[in-house]
Scaffold this motif. Structure first.
Motif, PDB file in Angstrom:
ATOM      1  N   UNK A  88       0.811  -1.215   0.000  1.00 48.30           N
ATOM      2  CA  UNK A  88       0.000   0.000   0.000  1.00 48.30           C
ATOM      3  C   UNK A  88       0.852   1.277   0.000  1.00 48.30           C
ATOM      4  N   UNK A  89       2.144   1.143   0.212  1.00 53.92           N
ATOM      5  CA  UNK A  89       3.004   2.334   0.270  1.00 53.92           C
ATOM      6  C   UNK A  89       3.395   2.853  -1.105  1.00 53.92           C
ATOM      7  N   UNK A  90       3.383   1.988  -2.131  1.00 56.10           N
ATOM      8  CA  UNK A  90       3.844   2.415  -3.458  1.00 56.10           C
ATOM      9  C   UNK A  90       3.264   1.503  -4.534  1.00 56.10           C
ATOM     10  N   UNK A  91       2.535   2.108  -5.479  1.00 53.21           N
ATOM     11  CA  UNK A  91       1.912   1.345  -6.563  1.00 53.21           C
ATOM     12  C   UNK A  91       2.906   0.578  -7.418  1.00 53.21           C
ATOM     13  N   UNK A  92       4.166   1.014  -7.423  1.00 50.00           N
ATOM     14  CA  UNK A  92       5.154   0.326  -8.252  1.00 50.00           C
ATOM     15  C   UNK A  92       5.565  -1.023  -7.645  1.00 50.00           C
ATOM     16  N   UNK A  93       5.174  -1.283  -6.408  1.00 51.96           N
ATOM     17  CA  UNK A  93       5.424  -2.590  -5.798  1.00 51.96           C
ATOM     18  C   UNK A  93       4.368  -3.615  -6.206  1.00 51.96           C
ATOM     19  N   UNK A  94       3.223  -3.131  -6.686  1.00 52.45           N
ATOM     20  CA  UNK A  94       2.080  -4.002  -6.971  1.00 52.45           C
ATOM     21  C   UNK A  94       2.175  -4.584  -8.382  1.00 52.45           C
ATOM     22  N   UNK A  95       1.978  -5.893  -8.472  1.00 52.51           N
ATOM     23  CA  UNK A  95       1.959  -6.591  -9.766  1.00 52.51           C
ATOM     24  C   UNK A  95       0.827  -6.024 -10.606  1.00 52.51           C
ATOM     25  N   UNK A  96       1.123  -5.799 -11.850  1.00 47.13           N
ATOM     26  CA  UNK A  96       0.112  -5.236 -12.737  1.00 47.13           C
ATOM     27  C   UNK A  96       0.092  -5.990 -14.055  1.00 47.13           C
ATOM     28  N   UNK A  97      -0.986  -5.880 -14.779  1.00 46.21           N
ATOM     29  CA  UNK A  97      -2.229  -5.229 -14.374  1.00 46.21           C
ATOM     30  C   UNK A  97      -2.958  -6.048 -13.307  1.00 46.21           C
ATOM     31  N   UNK A  98      -3.861  -5.377 -12.663  1.00 46.41           N
ATOM     32  CA  UNK A  98      -4.710  -6.001 -11.657  1.00 46.41           C
ATOM     33  C   UNK A  98      -6.140  -5.734 -12.101  1.00 46.41           C
ATOM     34  N   UNK A  99      -6.936  -6.789 -12.222  1.00 50.18           N
ATOM     35  CA  UNK A  99      -8.322  -6.634 -12.656  1.00 50.18           C
ATOM     36  C   UNK A  99      -9.235  -7.186 -11.568  1.00 50.18           C
ATOM     37  N   UNK A 100     -10.157  -6.349 -11.117  1.00 51.74           N
ATOM     38  CA  UNK A 100     -11.112  -6.735 -10.082  1.00 51.74           C
ATOM     39  C   UNK A 100     -12.494  -6.745 -10.736  1.00 51.74           C
ATOM     40  N   UNK A 101     -13.070  -7.940 -10.852  1.00 48.26           N
ATOM     41  CA  UNK A 101     -14.346  -8.125 -11.540  1.00 48.26           C
ATOM     42  C   UNK A 101     -15.435  -8.417 -10.507  1.00 48.26           C
ATOM     43  N   UNK A 102     -16.406  -7.509 -10.367  1.00 45.69           N
ATOM     44  CA  UNK A 102     -17.471  -7.725  -9.375  1.00 45.69           C
ATOM     45  C   UNK A 102     -18.251  -9.000  -9.665  1.00 45.69           C
ATOM     46  N   UNK A 103     -18.687  -9.638  -8.596  1.00 45.98           N
ATOM     47  CA  UNK A 103     -19.506 -10.837  -8.723  1.00 45.98           C
ATOM     48  C   UNK A 103     -20.933 -10.436  -9.071  1.00 45.98           C
ATOM     49  N   UNK A 104     -21.565 -11.208  -9.937  1.00 45.04           N
ATOM     50  CA  UNK A 104     -22.950 -10.910 -10.337  1.00 45.04           C
ATOM     51  C   UNK A 104     -23.908 -11.042  -9.153  1.00 45.04           C
ATOM     52  N   UNK A 105     -23.570 -11.908  -8.181  1.00 46.14           N
ATOM     53  CA  UNK A 105     -24.461 -12.141  -7.043  1.00 46.14           C
ATOM     54  C   UNK A 105     -24.079 -11.340  -5.793  1.00 46.14           C
ATOM     55  N   UNK A 106     -23.139 -10.413  -5.945  1.00 46.70           N
ATOM     56  CA  UNK A 106     -22.758  -9.582  -4.810  1.00 46.70           C
ATOM     57  C   UNK A 106     -21.728 -10.213  -3.886  1.00 46.70           C
ATOM     58  N   UNK A 107     -21.252 -11.398  -4.248  1.00 44.74           N
ATOM     59  CA  UNK A 107     -20.223 -12.062  -3.439  1.00 44.74           C
ATOM     60  C   UNK A 107     -18.851 -11.480  -3.723  1.00 44.74           C
ATOM     61  N   UNK A 108     -17.827 -12.232  -3.360  1.00 44.98           N
ATOM     62  CA  UNK A 108     -16.461 -11.779  -3.591  1.00 44.98           C
ATOM     63  C   UNK A 108     -16.197 -11.582  -5.080  1.00 44.98           C
ATOM     64  N   UNK A 109     -15.419 -10.563  -5.416  1.00 46.84           N
ATOM     65  CA  UNK A 109     -15.077 -10.350  -6.819  1.00 46.84           C
ATOM     66  C   UNK A 109     -14.045 -11.377  -7.286  1.00 46.84           C
TER      67      UNK A 109
END
Length: 125
Positions: A88-109
């Motif tokens: 959380x300290x630096x976006x360059x540490x995070x593996x990319x791309x990152x895709x977060x797809x919402x669940x159709x039923x409201x559960x975990x993405x």
């Protein structure tokens, strides 16, 4: 389906390929620059839980910052919480791309870390 969240870095060639793939498959998404608007610890913790992946998979292991910080040797002794706080300290540490797809039923993405076309095909089918 709600829009996916696409976290990327403008100068990343893999992110460019992933964006073209999303556009070519008609996937609705909101794009967020991972460097300009780094994911916070709360987001990262939720995505880590939803993904089922080890937290180390969220690190950009080929990045300069990862190497400079000696994280290859430091990560094994960190708790998941410590690793997430560090991400959380630096976006360059995070593996990319990152895709977060919402669940159709409201559960975990569905959370996709890195771009692997077959994995994306399956998650977005």
């Amino acid at each position: 389906m709600n829009e996916a969240l696409f976290l990327c870095y403008a100068r990343c060639s893999t992110c460019t390929k992933a964006r073209k793939w999303l556009d070519g498959h008609g996937v609705a998404y909101t794009e967020r620059d991972i460097k300009g608007e780094n994911p916070n610890a709360e987001e990262l913790a939720a995505w880590h839980r939803a993904s089922g992946l080890p937290v180390r998979r969220f690190f950009n292991t080929s990045g300069r910052l990862y190497r400079e910080m000696g994280l290859k040797d430091r990560l094994p002794s960190m708790t998941d919480g410590e690793a997430i706080d560090l991400l959380a300290t630096d976006g360059m540490l995070v593996k990319r791309p990152l895709l977060v797809v919402p669940s159709a039923d409201g559960g975990d993405p569905s959370v996709l870390v890195g771009f692997r076309e077959p994995q994306w095909e399956q998650a977005l089918a």
